[in-house]
Design a protein around this motif. Structure first.
Motif, PDB file in Angstrom:
ATOM      1  N   VAL A   1      33.333  60.226  37.706  1.00 39.15           N
ATOM      2  CA  VAL A   1      34.204  59.450  38.613  1.00 39.15           C
ATOM      3  C   VAL A   1      33.883  57.954  38.616  1.00 39.15           C
ATOM      4  N   VAL A   2      32.807  57.556  37.925  1.00 40.37           N
ATOM      5  CA  VAL A   2      32.471  56.127  37.906  1.00 40.37           C
ATOM      6  C   VAL A   2      33.115  55.467  36.688  1.00 40.37           C
ATOM      7  N   PRO A   3      33.329  54.136  36.750  1.00 39.25           N
ATOM      8  CA  PRO A   3      33.834  53.446  35.555  1.00 39.25           C
ATOM      9  C   PRO A   3      32.809  53.576  34.412  1.00 39.25           C
ATOM     10  N   LYS A   4      33.307  53.672  33.176  1.00 41.00           N
ATOM     11  CA  LYS A   4      32.439  53.919  32.022  1.00 41.00           C
ATOM     12  C   LYS A   4      31.265  52.934  31.866  1.00 41.00           C
ATOM     13  N   PRO A   5      31.447  51.624  32.138  1.00 35.27           N
ATOM     14  CA  PRO A   5      30.312  50.705  31.939  1.00 35.27           C
ATOM     15  C   PRO A   5      29.105  51.014  32.827  1.00 35.27           C
ATOM     16  N   VAL A   6      29.294  51.852  33.866  1.00 34.43           N
ATOM     17  CA  VAL A   6      28.195  52.179  34.784  1.00 34.43           C
ATOM     18  C   VAL A   6      27.295  53.286  34.210  1.00 34.43           C
ATOM     19  N   LEU A   7      27.831  54.064  33.251  1.00 29.94           N
ATOM     20  CA  LEU A   7      27.101  55.246  32.762  1.00 29.94           C
ATOM     21  C   LEU A   7      25.675  54.964  32.258  1.00 29.94           C
ATOM     22  N   PRO A   8      25.455  53.882  31.499  1.00 27.82           N
ATOM     23  CA  PRO A   8      24.090  53.659  31.016  1.00 27.82           C
ATOM     24  C   PRO A   8      23.058  53.501  32.148  1.00 27.82           C
ATOM     25  N   VAL A   9      23.503  53.068  33.324  1.00 29.31           N
ATOM     26  CA  VAL A   9      22.582  52.923  34.459  1.00 29.31           C
ATOM     27  C   VAL A   9      22.322  54.275  35.124  1.00 29.31           C
ATOM     28  N   LEU A  10      23.369  55.105  35.177  1.00 28.34           N
ATOM     29  CA  LEU A  10      23.262  56.414  35.841  1.00 28.34           C
ATOM     30  C   LEU A  10      22.461  57.416  35.030  1.00 28.34           C
ATOM     31  N   LEU A  11      22.691  57.397  33.705  1.00 32.24           N
ATOM     32  CA  LEU A  11      22.087  58.419  32.849  1.00 32.24           C
ATOM     33  C   LEU A  11      20.726  57.942  32.370  1.00 32.24           C
ATOM     34  N   PRO A  12      19.650  58.581  32.821  1.00 39.06           N
ATOM     35  CA  PRO A  12      18.321  58.113  32.424  1.00 39.06           C
ATOM     36  C   PRO A  12      18.106  58.288  30.927  1.00 39.06           C
TER      37      PRO A  12
ATOM     38  N   GLU B   1      26.209  49.239  58.759  1.00 41.95           N
ATOM     39  CA  GLU B   1      26.410  47.781  58.694  1.00 41.95           C
ATOM     40  C   GLU B   1      25.906  47.224  57.361  1.00 41.95           C
ATOM     41  N   LEU B   2      24.716  47.713  56.948  1.00 40.10           N
ATOM     42  CA  LEU B   2      24.133  47.249  55.681  1.00 40.10           C
ATOM     43  C   LEU B   2      25.068  47.571  54.516  1.00 40.10           C
ATOM     44  N   TYR B   3      25.611  48.800  54.535  1.00 44.01           N
ATOM     45  CA  TYR B   3      26.490  49.210  53.438  1.00 44.01           C
ATOM     46  C   TYR B   3      27.771  48.377  53.428  1.00 44.01           C
ATOM     47  N   ASN B   4      28.365  48.197  54.609  1.00 45.14           N
ATOM     48  CA  ASN B   4      29.616  47.447  54.683  1.00 45.14           C
ATOM     49  C   ASN B   4      29.447  45.992  54.247  1.00 45.14           C
ATOM     50  N   ASN B   5      28.295  45.398  54.578  1.00 43.19           N
ATOM     51  CA  ASN B   5      28.097  43.970  54.277  1.00 43.19           C
ATOM     52  C   ASN B   5      27.476  43.700  52.916  1.00 43.19           C
ATOM     53  N   HIS B   6      26.730  44.675  52.375  1.00 46.89           N
ATOM     54  CA  HIS B   6      25.934  44.346  51.181  1.00 46.89           C
ATOM     55  C   HIS B   6      26.154  45.254  49.975  1.00 46.89           C
ATOM     56  N   ARG B   7      27.146  46.172  50.034  1.00 48.19           N
ATOM     57  CA  ARG B   7      27.383  47.014  48.848  1.00 48.19           C
ATOM     58  C   ARG B   7      27.882  46.129  47.708  1.00 48.19           C
ATOM     59  N   GLY B   8      27.408  46.439  46.524  1.00 46.44           N
ATOM     60  CA  GLY B   8      27.810  45.641  45.355  1.00 46.44           C
ATOM     61  C   GLY B   8      26.982  44.379  45.206  1.00 46.44           C
ATOM     62  N   GLU B   9      26.136  44.075  46.215  1.00 46.99           N
ATOM     63  CA  GLU B   9      25.266  42.880  46.134  1.00 46.99           C
ATOM     64  C   GLU B   9      23.808  43.326  46.221  1.00 46.99           C
ATOM     65  N   LEU B  10      23.284  43.428  47.476  1.00 48.07           N
ATOM     66  CA  LEU B  10      21.925  43.949  47.643  1.00 48.07           C
ATOM     67  C   LEU B  10      21.888  45.426  47.203  1.00 48.07           C
TER      68      LEU B  10
ATOM     69  N   LYS C   1      23.160  47.626  44.824  1.00 48.65           N
ATOM     70  CA  LYS C   1      23.862  47.773  43.543  1.00 48.65           C
ATOM     71  C   LYS C   1      22.898  48.299  42.497  1.00 48.65           C
ATOM     72  N   PRO C   2      23.320  48.799  41.340  1.00 44.42           N
ATOM     73  CA  PRO C   2      24.707  49.013  40.949  1.00 44.42           C
ATOM     74  C   PRO C   2      25.355  50.081  41.844  1.00 44.42           C
ATOM     75  N   PRO C   3      26.687  50.206  41.831  1.00 46.48           N
ATOM     76  CA  PRO C   3      27.689  49.469  41.068  1.00 46.48           C
ATOM     77  C   PRO C   3      28.020  48.111  41.694  1.00 46.48           C
ATOM     78  N   THR C   4      28.676  47.250  40.909  1.00 47.53           N
ATOM     79  CA  THR C   4      29.106  45.943  41.421  1.00 47.53           C
ATOM     80  C   THR C   4      30.301  46.148  42.354  1.00 47.53           C
ATOM     81  N   LYS C   5      30.685  45.078  43.048  1.00 47.64           N
ATOM     82  CA  LYS C   5      31.841  45.168  43.967  1.00 47.64           C
ATOM     83  C   LYS C   5      33.103  45.612  43.229  1.00 47.64           C
ATOM     84  N   GLU C   6      33.315  45.032  42.031  1.00 48.67           N
ATOM     85  CA  GLU C   6      34.524  45.367  41.260  1.00 48.67           C
ATOM     86  C   GLU C   6      34.494  46.848  40.867  1.00 48.67           C
ATOM     87  N   GLN C   7      33.322  47.331  40.443  1.00 50.35           N
ATOM     88  CA  GLN C   7      33.215  48.737  40.027  1.00 50.35           C
ATOM     89  C   GLN C   7      33.406  49.679  41.213  1.00 50.35           C
ATOM     90  N   LEU C   8      32.920  49.253  42.384  1.00 55.01           N
ATOM     91  CA  LEU C   8      33.051  50.091  43.591  1.00 55.01           C
ATOM     92  C   LEU C   8      34.504  50.394  43.915  1.00 55.01           C
TER      93      LEU C   8
END
Length: 370
Positions: free
Chosen positions: A230-241, A296-305, A307-314
């Motif tokens: 379900v994640v965008p393909k560019p994220v796979l190298p980070v997910l798959l050890p 609050e942390l998730y709403n304000n900092h997902r894709g930044e603090l 991450k991954p995924p980035t905001k665009e990928q989220l």
């Protein structure tokens, strides 16, 4: 174009020169090359690109359904890092009375001190509980070439002059393994297309063996409940050890939360102070916070603090859904987030947890693997 050139030697799809948007497209001039591979395989191999054209799950099951009518050995490849997510639980229905040899790949990801016998017993028990009768289990690492001699030995023992069907979910390491079999068992020049993107093999690929029988590679079954799907393909190298996992231990009080990058969240809602061990790809940072601050942390900092995924990928990933999980006293358990990894509950004291993962992703509680 000769009859025997009609199939792509990378993924097995029937080749065609008419429509670039359809599966199996190959430019006319590429037909003169050896081996002949379709444009999709060419791009995966040379540019690590992936096209969105893959067959659907019904087609996969249709392909599998005739295996029961043959007299064959079935090799089922499972990814140890996502055992529950990659086991084809309905396999017995499709293969009839044919023996199943369970090959568990990616052993190299487990920490060095692991007790292999215990892992083997754990696998047998899990397979049995899933309704899968297996004649044997082989532990291996296709990538590191571990356990391969044992697999060849077992193949010789159980094949008895029959065809061999190889089945598995996407990303379980099927093509890597088959390429080893091609090198050891057959004089074929070409190898299958391997890629960390799901669904590389599209049709049945027959690999002739020296005794006139074949190894038949089937397409990887795509399970939509794995995070990797379900994640965008560019994220796979980070997910798959790709290296041995370094487990991280956290001592938590109740009402504390762990974020696994921005992919998932683990709330320790209630229970005595205890430790939890995280088994995720080393590229994924784990962030600890208080439960009251987590939203609050998730709403304000997902894709930044977080991450991954980035905001665009989220934006391309389903929103997080909640899964309450109760661990009873005396239970030695892991909580698995399919396609991401697992958290081991180290204390026998019991705990009330809430797991947040993208909607549709499978959460499983199981006996501890390690």
């Amino acid at each position: 174009m000769e009859e025997d050139l009609l199939q792509c030697e990378g993924c097995g799809i029937e080749l065609q020169t008419d429509d670039p948007s359809r599966l199996g497209y190959v430019p006319e001039q590429a037909l003169l090359k050896v081996p002949v591979i379709c444009q999709r395989c060419y791009r995966i191999k040379h540019y690590n690109e992936i096209s969105s054209v893959t067959p659907n799950q019904d087609d996969f099951l249709k392909m599998l359904s005739h295996v029961g009518e043959t007299n064959s050995l079935v090799i089922h490849i499972v990814d140890l890092f996502d055992f529950e997510g990659s086991l084809i639980s309905g396999l017995q229905r499709f293969v009839g009375n044919n023996p199943i040899l369970l090959v568990v790949n990616k052993m190299d990801l487990l920490p060095k001190v692991t007790n292999w016998n215990r892992i083997l017993n754990w696998i047998r028990k899990q397979a049995k509980e899933s309704g899968l009768k297996v004649v044997d289990v082989v532990l291996c690492s296709a990538k590191k070439n571990i356990g391969f001699d044992r697999l060849l030995e077992k193949l010789g023992e159980y094949r008895k002059g029959r065809d061999v069907y190889v089945v598995g979910a996407t990303n379980a390491g099927k093509s890597t393994l088959i390429n080893r079999l091609i090198r050891d068992y057959s004089d074929l020049e070409s190898e299958l297309t391997t890629s960390q993107y799901p669904g590389t093999t599209l049709d049945l690929v027959r690999i002739p063996l020296d005794d006139g029988k074949s190894i038949i590679d089937t397409p990887g079954i795509v399970y939509s409940y794995r995070l990797t799907e379900v994640v965008p393909k560019p994220v796979l190298p980070v997910l798959l050890p790709d290296k041995t996992i370094k487990p991280a231990v956290y001592q938590l009080n109740e009402k504390q939360t762990l974020f696994i990058g921005g992919f998932a969240r683990f709330d320790f809602a209630k229970g005595p102070r205890q430790s939890f061990t995280c088994f995720f790809s080393n590229s994924l940072p784990v962030h600890r916070t208080k439960l009251e601050r987590a939203d609050e942390l998730y709403n304000n900092h997902r894709g930044e603090l977080l991450k991954p995924p980035t905001k665009e990928q989220l934006e391309q990933i389903p929103p997080l859904a909640k899964h309450p999980v109760s661990i009873r006293k005396g239970q030695q358990s892991d909580v698995l987030i399919s396609g991401l990894g697992w958290i081991k509950i180290n204390s026998p004291e019991g705990a009330e947890l809430v797991i947040h993962a993208p909607k549709g992703v499978k959460i499983a509680v199981r006996d501890s693997l390690i």
